[in-house]
Structure formats: structure tokens, C-alpha cells
Design an enzyme around this catalytic site. Sequence first.
Site, mmCIF file in Angstrom:
data_model
loop_
_atom_site.group_PDB
_atom_site.id
_atom_site.type_symbol
_atom_site.label_atom_id
_atom_site.label_comp_id
_atom_site.label_asym_id
_atom_site.label_seq_id
_atom_site.Cartn_x
_atom_site.Cartn_y
_atom_site.Cartn_z
ATOM 1 N N ARG A 1 7.514 -14.092 -18.148
ATOM 2 C CA ARG A 1 8.292 -12.899 -17.794
ATOM 3 C C ARG A 1 8.673 -12.181 -19.083
ATOM 4 O O ARG A 1 8.916 -12.822 -20.122
ATOM 5 C CB ARG A 1 9.570 -13.267 -17.022
ATOM 6 C CG ARG A 1 9.378 -13.596 -15.544
ATOM 7 C CD ARG A 1 8.917 -12.377 -14.732
ATOM 8 N NE ARG A 1 8.758 -12.654 -13.308
ATOM 9 C CZ ARG A 1 7.595 -12.933 -12.706
ATOM 10 N NH1 ARG A 1 6.473 -13.014 -13.414
ATOM 11 N NH2 ARG A 1 7.546 -13.118 -11.393
ATOM 12 N N HIS B 1 0.291 -7.331 -15.673
ATOM 13 C CA HIS B 1 0.839 -8.342 -14.749
ATOM 14 C C HIS B 1 -0.223 -8.798 -13.735
ATOM 15 O O HIS B 1 -0.042 -8.712 -12.522
ATOM 16 C CB HIS B 1 2.095 -7.812 -14.034
ATOM 17 C CG HIS B 1 2.950 -8.920 -13.486
ATOM 18 N ND1 HIS B 1 4.332 -8.859 -13.450
ATOM 19 C CD2 HIS B 1 2.625 -10.125 -12.954
ATOM 20 C CE1 HIS B 1 4.811 -9.976 -12.926
ATOM 21 N NE2 HIS B 1 3.780 -10.763 -12.613
#
Length: 309
Positions: free
Chosen positions: A224, A272
Site C-alpha cells: 500500500r 495497482h
Amino acid sequence: MITVLFSAREDIWPNYETRLPEALAEEGLAARVVREADPAEVDWIVYAPNGGLTDFSPFTKLKGVQSLWAGVEQIVGNPTLKVPLARMVDPGMTEGMVEWVTGHVLRHHLGMDADIKRTDGQWVRHVAPLARERTVAMLGLGALGTACARALAGLNFDVRGWSRSEKRIDGITCAHGDEGLAEVLREAEIAVLLLPDTPATTNLLDAVRLALMPNGAVIINPGRGPLIDDDALLEALDEGRIGHATLDVFREEPLPAGHPFWHHPRVTVTPHIASETRPVTAVRSAAANIARAERGEGLLHTVDFGLGY
Ligand code: NDP
């Protein structure tokens, strides 16, 4: 008959509309899976934050929430959520992450860019060390980190793992806690971040910890964005102390067009995509977990609301 509410982005519903009821039926559950329902009738929610559901309080009969995502930072602090929350742990997602991480580790280990980008007609031979001569740190030894660590160890990399709690994993040198992190970073020629985004992991890789890493070390972050202090990373990249950062996740997504990461010669941005929830396997994992709970065997992969993952 139980009622399962599918609460996720509208456009992925066709991937689940038939598969999820079939998977629940295969688990022996009589279930109806719906996009909308009277909240008072819902037993389970299969959930992703992009479905827009934020208030769980009307769901008075709710037994639990099965996340479609491995990362739960967008739901874990929701004060209206009073039932168990399970993360997505799924073979499809794990395989995808192993492939992405292995690919990016090998790119840097072998120095592939030098050849792929060479157009100057120069015959420059650079022979990479063997994997056994390369130390890779895996920060996070959960479902994904452990699978990636094992795959890299299977290629003979010298893998050092780090987690919150103490672990023993065959073929991996494991460490934990603050001192353990310093030890691991000091040796890490390549560091892969597969930690969750929690208060305890925010800015984990800050200027001090980046400075512990060997000169020219590579960072690969499919975890993250907030795990890394971006300014400290940019400074270390500018000075060449960090040789390259391959980043899949960011504080703000999509990464804004003018962000320095886009143009930095030592940064690779991927949008992502390290690993997706794969509906074909995810429906089976979700259905099996709900069925376990319905049989009274307890939900697997539940989130600790105190720890935030
Ligand atoms: P898990 O919850 O299974 O594992 C998390 C790991 O992080 C555990 O080993 C845990 O330690 C460790 N950890 C957590 N907090 C700390 C801390 N404060 N200090 C040290 N270690 C810590 O998660 P997954 O492996 O399933 O997923 C990891 C992350 O990957 C997800 O949270 C998500 O953010 C990201 N992800 C990214 C994707 C992408 O496409 N980019 C796709 C899927 C996931 P312990 O074992 O001791 O509990």
C-alpha cells in the site's frame, strides 16, 4: 435460506451473478445472492468499498462481511461495522501476486533493463550474480508475503522475512519487531513490501530506515502507498542510495499526472495491478468461508479490528 448481499462496483456484478450462487450451492448452502435487499433480511455481505456501502447499522441480522479485497483499510475503522470481517485470501489472488513479485524481482536481479533498453550497438556483457548470492527482504509474511517468499526461495534467493509476530518458515530467515526490521533492511538488496496499511505501518520506510539499506537497493511495493514516506524515497532515489523503486500502489490513486514518480528515471509505476481478485476462484473462497461460519466452524481470515488487518 440465507440472503447474501453483493455490495461492490456495479460493473463487476456480471462476474459474480451466476458464479457466487453456484459456489454457495456447491458448499451445500441454500442462498439467494442479491444486489439489493431489505437490510433487515441480509445474513452476509460480500463486499468491496467501491460498491459505496458505508453504513452497516441497518443490517440488523448480519452475521459477517466477506471482503472481496485482501486490503481492508477502507472498512476496518468503520464504526457501524459490528460483525466479523474476513479478508480475501484466495489462490487466484496469491498466484497473481507471486507472478508479479517474482517478475519484478527477477527484472532487477538480472539487470534486464540494461539489455532491453540497449539500442546503441554496444556489446556490453554484464553477468548477474546467482539468486543464491542475492538477498531479498519480504516485509510482511501473511498470505501473500509468505507465498512470494517461498517462490523466491524456490529460485534460490536468500530470502529474509519480516512480520509483526515471530514466525518459522522453511527456507526463509525470519525476523520480527523493530530490531528485526533493521537487521533485515541492512541486508536487503531488494525489498518487497507486502504489509497492510495500518497505523503501525504508515511511513514504515522513512528516511532513517531507507538509509539502513545497502547502496543502490531496490524497493518493490505492491502493498500500500502509505507504507513509504514518498519524500524520503524521492530524496534517496535522487541521490542514488536507492537504485530503483517499482511502485504499484500510492497514497493517491490513480497517481496524479504531475506526480514526480511518473517521470523519475529510477521509478517504475504500475497502476495497482499487482494482483486482482479473480472471480473464478474468489467465489469459491468466499462461499467456503461463509459455509464454514454457517456450520459453526468459524470464519477464516478474520480481521483484528484493533490491529487494523
Ligand atoms: P495478511 O494480513 O495475510 O499479512 C499481513 C502481514 O503483514 C503479516 O505477516 C503481518 O504480520 C504483517 N504485519 C502487519 N502489521 C505489521 C507490523 N506493524 N509490523 C510488522 N509486520 C506487520 O495480508 P496479505 O498477505 O493477504 O496481504 C498483504 C497486503 O497486500 C494487503 O493488506 C494489501 O494491502 C496488499 N495487496 C495488494 C494488492 C495489489 O494488487 N497491489 C493485491 C492484494 C493485496 P503477522 O504475520 O505477524 O500478523
